[in-house]
Design a protein around this motif. Structure first.
Motif, PDB file in Angstrom:
ATOM      1  N   ILE A  69     104.381 -43.416 -21.722  1.00  0.00           N
ATOM      2  CA  ILE A  69     102.711 -43.266 -22.876  1.00  0.00           C
ATOM      3  C   ILE A  69     102.020 -41.823 -22.328  1.00  0.00           C
ATOM      4  O   ILE A  69     101.432 -41.621 -22.385  1.00  0.00           O
ATOM      5  CB  ILE A  69     102.089 -44.220 -22.789  1.00  0.00           C
ATOM      6  CG1 ILE A  69     102.531 -45.704 -23.901  1.00  0.00           C
ATOM      7  CG2 ILE A  69     100.884 -44.026 -24.203  1.00  0.00           C
ATOM      8  CD1 ILE A  69     102.971 -47.192 -23.614  1.00  0.00           C
ATOM      9  N   LYS A  72     103.355 -38.808 -22.935  1.00  0.00           N
ATOM     10  CA  LYS A  72     103.347 -38.714 -24.165  1.00  0.00           C
ATOM     11  C   LYS A  72     101.840 -37.927 -24.905  1.00  0.00           C
ATOM     12  O   LYS A  72     101.578 -37.036 -25.933  1.00  0.00           O
ATOM     13  CB  LYS A  72     103.712 -39.525 -25.457  1.00  0.00           C
ATOM     14  CG  LYS A  72     103.272 -39.485 -26.998  1.00  0.00           C
ATOM     15  CD  LYS A  72     104.760 -40.243 -27.978  1.00  0.00           C
ATOM     16  CE  LYS A  72     103.712 -40.048 -29.264  1.00  0.00           C
ATOM     17  NZ  LYS A  72     103.137 -38.867 -29.788  1.00  0.00           N
ATOM     18  N   GLU A  73     100.256 -38.833 -24.096  1.00  0.00           N
ATOM     19  CA  GLU A  73      99.361 -38.447 -25.016  1.00  0.00           C
ATOM     20  C   GLU A  73      98.528 -37.280 -23.336  1.00  0.00           C
ATOM     21  O   GLU A  73      97.783 -37.160 -23.757  1.00  0.00           O
ATOM     22  CB  GLU A  73      98.265 -39.713 -24.360  1.00  0.00           C
ATOM     23  CG  GLU A  73      99.165 -40.798 -25.880  1.00  0.00           C
ATOM     24  CD  GLU A  73      99.426 -40.197 -27.115  1.00  0.00           C
ATOM     25  OE1 GLU A  73      98.379 -39.747 -27.114  1.00  0.00           O
ATOM     26  OE2 GLU A  73      99.603 -40.975 -28.182  1.00  0.00           O
ATOM     27  N   ALA A  78      95.831 -43.919 -25.675  1.00  0.00           N
ATOM     28  CA  ALA A  78      97.020 -43.808 -26.806  1.00  0.00           C
ATOM     29  C   ALA A  78      96.341 -44.695 -28.366  1.00  0.00           C
ATOM     30  O   ALA A  78      94.657 -44.966 -28.258  1.00  0.00           O
ATOM     31  CB  ALA A  78      98.181 -45.809 -26.603  1.00  0.00           C
ATOM     32  N   ILE A  79      97.431 -45.356 -29.023  1.00  0.00           N
ATOM     33  CA  ILE A  79      97.043 -45.433 -30.412  1.00  0.00           C
ATOM     34  C   ILE A  79      95.937 -46.405 -29.960  1.00  0.00           C
ATOM     35  O   ILE A  79      96.064 -47.600 -29.527  1.00  0.00           O
ATOM     36  CB  ILE A  79      98.273 -45.545 -31.435  1.00  0.00           C
ATOM     37  CG1 ILE A  79      98.974 -46.220 -31.137  1.00  0.00           C
ATOM     38  CG2 ILE A  79      98.082 -43.760 -32.093  1.00  0.00           C
ATOM     39  CD1 ILE A  79      99.640 -46.612 -32.207  1.00  0.00           C
ATOM     40  N   GLU A  83      96.063 -51.275 -34.948  1.00  0.00           N
ATOM     41  CA  GLU A  83      96.665 -50.879 -35.846  1.00  0.00           C
ATOM     42  C   GLU A  83      97.602 -51.748 -36.782  1.00  0.00           C
ATOM     43  O   GLU A  83      97.399 -52.672 -35.723  1.00  0.00           O
ATOM     44  CB  GLU A  83      97.496 -49.332 -35.319  1.00  0.00           C
ATOM     45  CG  GLU A  83      96.715 -47.965 -34.831  1.00  0.00           C
ATOM     46  CD  GLU A  83      96.104 -47.794 -35.974  1.00  0.00           C
ATOM     47  OE1 GLU A  83      96.650 -47.098 -37.597  1.00  0.00           O
ATOM     48  OE2 GLU A  83      94.908 -46.574 -35.638  1.00  0.00           O
ATOM     49  N   THR A  87     102.826 -49.102 -37.398  1.00  0.00           N
ATOM     50  CA  THR A  87     102.303 -47.894 -37.006  1.00  0.00           C
ATOM     51  C   THR A  87     102.390 -48.115 -35.548  1.00  0.00           C
ATOM     52  O   THR A  87     102.955 -46.888 -34.727  1.00  0.00           O
ATOM     53  CB  THR A  87     100.847 -47.823 -37.041  1.00  0.00           C
ATOM     54  OG1 THR A  87     100.671 -47.618 -39.087  1.00  0.00           O
ATOM     55  CG2 THR A  87     100.148 -46.874 -36.934  1.00  0.00           C
ATOM     56  N   MET A  88     102.036 -49.576 -34.848  1.00  0.00           N
ATOM     57  CA  MET A  88     102.703 -49.095 -33.198  1.00  0.00           C
ATOM     58  C   MET A  88     104.026 -49.797 -33.213  1.00  0.00           C
ATOM     59  O   MET A  88     104.357 -48.739 -32.157  1.00  0.00           O
ATOM     60  CB  MET A  88     101.733 -51.416 -33.344  1.00  0.00           C
ATOM     61  CG  MET A  88     100.201 -50.704 -32.870  1.00  0.00           C
ATOM     62  SD  MET A  88      99.842 -52.602 -32.642  1.00  0.00           S
ATOM     63  CE  MET A  88     100.681 -53.719 -33.262  1.00  0.00           C
ATOM     64  N   TYR A  91     104.979 -46.074 -33.028  1.00  0.00           N
ATOM     65  CA  TYR A  91     104.385 -45.605 -32.163  1.00  0.00           C
ATOM     66  C   TYR A  91     105.506 -45.668 -30.591  1.00  0.00           C
ATOM     67  O   TYR A  91     105.820 -45.148 -29.967  1.00  0.00           O
ATOM     68  CB  TYR A  91     103.064 -45.654 -31.964  1.00  0.00           C
ATOM     69  CG  TYR A  91     102.668 -44.992 -31.132  1.00  0.00           C
ATOM     70  CD1 TYR A  91     101.885 -43.495 -30.191  1.00  0.00           C
ATOM     71  CD2 TYR A  91     102.355 -45.629 -29.621  1.00  0.00           C
ATOM     72  CE1 TYR A  91     101.632 -43.260 -29.899  1.00  0.00           C
ATOM     73  CE2 TYR A  91     101.993 -45.058 -28.509  1.00  0.00           C
ATOM     74  CZ  TYR A  91     101.089 -43.608 -28.002  1.00  0.00           C
ATOM     75  OH  TYR A  91     100.674 -43.530 -27.189  1.00  0.00           O
ATOM     76  N   GLU A  94     108.822 -44.246 -30.483  1.00  0.00           N
ATOM     77  CA  GLU A  94     108.368 -43.139 -29.851  1.00  0.00           C
ATOM     78  C   GLU A  94     108.624 -42.942 -28.184  1.00  0.00           C
ATOM     79  O   GLU A  94     109.172 -42.102 -27.734  1.00  0.00           O
ATOM     80  CB  GLU A  94     107.534 -41.847 -30.586  1.00  0.00           C
ATOM     81  CG  GLU A  94     107.648 -42.010 -31.481  1.00  0.00           C
ATOM     82  CD  GLU A  94     106.163 -40.993 -32.025  1.00  0.00           C
ATOM     83  OE1 GLU A  94     105.542 -40.578 -31.670  1.00  0.00           O
ATOM     84  OE2 GLU A  94     106.396 -41.014 -33.347  1.00  0.00           O
ATOM     85  N   ILE A  95     107.773 -43.403 -27.796  1.00  0.00           N
ATOM     86  CA  ILE A  95     107.991 -44.458 -26.469  1.00  0.00           C
ATOM     87  C   ILE A  95     109.196 -45.042 -25.730  1.00  0.00           C
ATOM     88  O   ILE A  95     109.516 -43.982 -24.693  1.00  0.00           O
ATOM     89  CB  ILE A  95     106.299 -44.609 -26.009  1.00  0.00           C
ATOM     90  CG1 ILE A  95     105.269 -44.900 -26.615  1.00  0.00           C
ATOM     91  CG2 ILE A  95     106.196 -45.355 -24.741  1.00  0.00           C
ATOM     92  CD1 ILE A  95     104.731 -43.460 -25.941  1.00  0.00           C
ATOM     93  N   LEU A 113     100.321 -51.205 -25.511  1.00  0.00           N
ATOM     94  CA  LEU A 113      98.343 -49.937 -26.161  1.00  0.00           C
ATOM     95  C   LEU A 113      97.712 -50.120 -25.110  1.00  0.00           C
ATOM     96  O   LEU A 113      97.169 -50.191 -24.821  1.00  0.00           O
ATOM     97  CB  LEU A 113      99.168 -50.058 -27.358  1.00  0.00           C
ATOM     98  CG  LEU A 113     100.151 -49.965 -27.473  1.00  0.00           C
ATOM     99  CD1 LEU A 113     100.411 -49.615 -29.352  1.00  0.00           C
ATOM    100  CD2 LEU A 113     100.317 -48.263 -27.454  1.00  0.00           C
TER     101      LEU A 113
END
Length: 179
Positions: A69, A72-73, A78-79, A83, A87-88, A91, A94-95, A113
């Motif tokens: 994370i 990526k960020e 992070a988000i 959410e 969406t989570m 995300y 992707e991680i 998160l």
């Protein structure tokens, strides 16, 4: 990023830092407000360094997931954990692309998160692999070499067992003393 002394205590919100161990439990300090609490031995406590996320292959340590994370960020937040689940999940995919979607629930993703954002706010996240993890990796490679050496020694021992033994020389007898 080291999660060795970071705790999640069941029934208590947020994360805590282990400060002092006592006879009846330990003292922990909240990362959110800095208040110290005493925690008894009967409380359900988890060290973040011991938590793993299920993947399709095996398990991935939480520290590695948080490092992903951070990469990526760019060590930013992070988000939000508030959410919606879709969406989570996207995300998190992707991680950690190969996380086990049957065993990792939306509530687990939400915790990861939320914990990441708490640690990031305190400046405790990093893209770098900690020196201790590098040492563990080198220790693991040393153990592999040791195991291979043990296997070679075992093979040598087996080969010597199979080889014909040389006859031993008879011990020389001492003559009895004349008195």
């Amino acid at each position: 990023m080291t999660l060795d002394k970071i705790l999640a205590i069941s029934g208590k919100p947020g994360l805590y830092v282990l400060r002092v161990q006592t006879r009846s439990g330990f003292v922990a300090e909240s990362l959110q407000d800095g208040k110290k609490i005493t925690v008894g031995l009967r409380s359900n406590v988890s060290l973040l360094s011991e938590i793993s996320i299920y993947t399709n292959d095996d398990e991935k340590l939480l520290a590695d997931v948080m490092r992903n994370i951070a990469i990526k960020e760019n060590e930013g937040p992070a988000i939000s954990h508030k959410e919606d689940n879709a969406t989570m999940a996207a995300y998190f995919k992707e991680i950690l692309p190969n996380y086990d979607q049957d065993r990792v629930y939306p509530s687990d993703i939400k915790k990861v998160l939320n914990w990441y954002n708490m640690l990031q706010a305190k400046g405790m996240v990093s893209k770098e692999v900690p020196a201790a993890a590098k040492e563990v990796a080198t220790e693991e490679s040393k153990e592999i070499v040791k195991e291979e050496s043990k296997d070679e020694v075992a093979e040598t021992v087996e080969a010597t067992k199979e080889a014909p033994a040389k006859p031993k020389k008879a011990a020389a007898k001492k003559a009895p003393k004349a008195e």
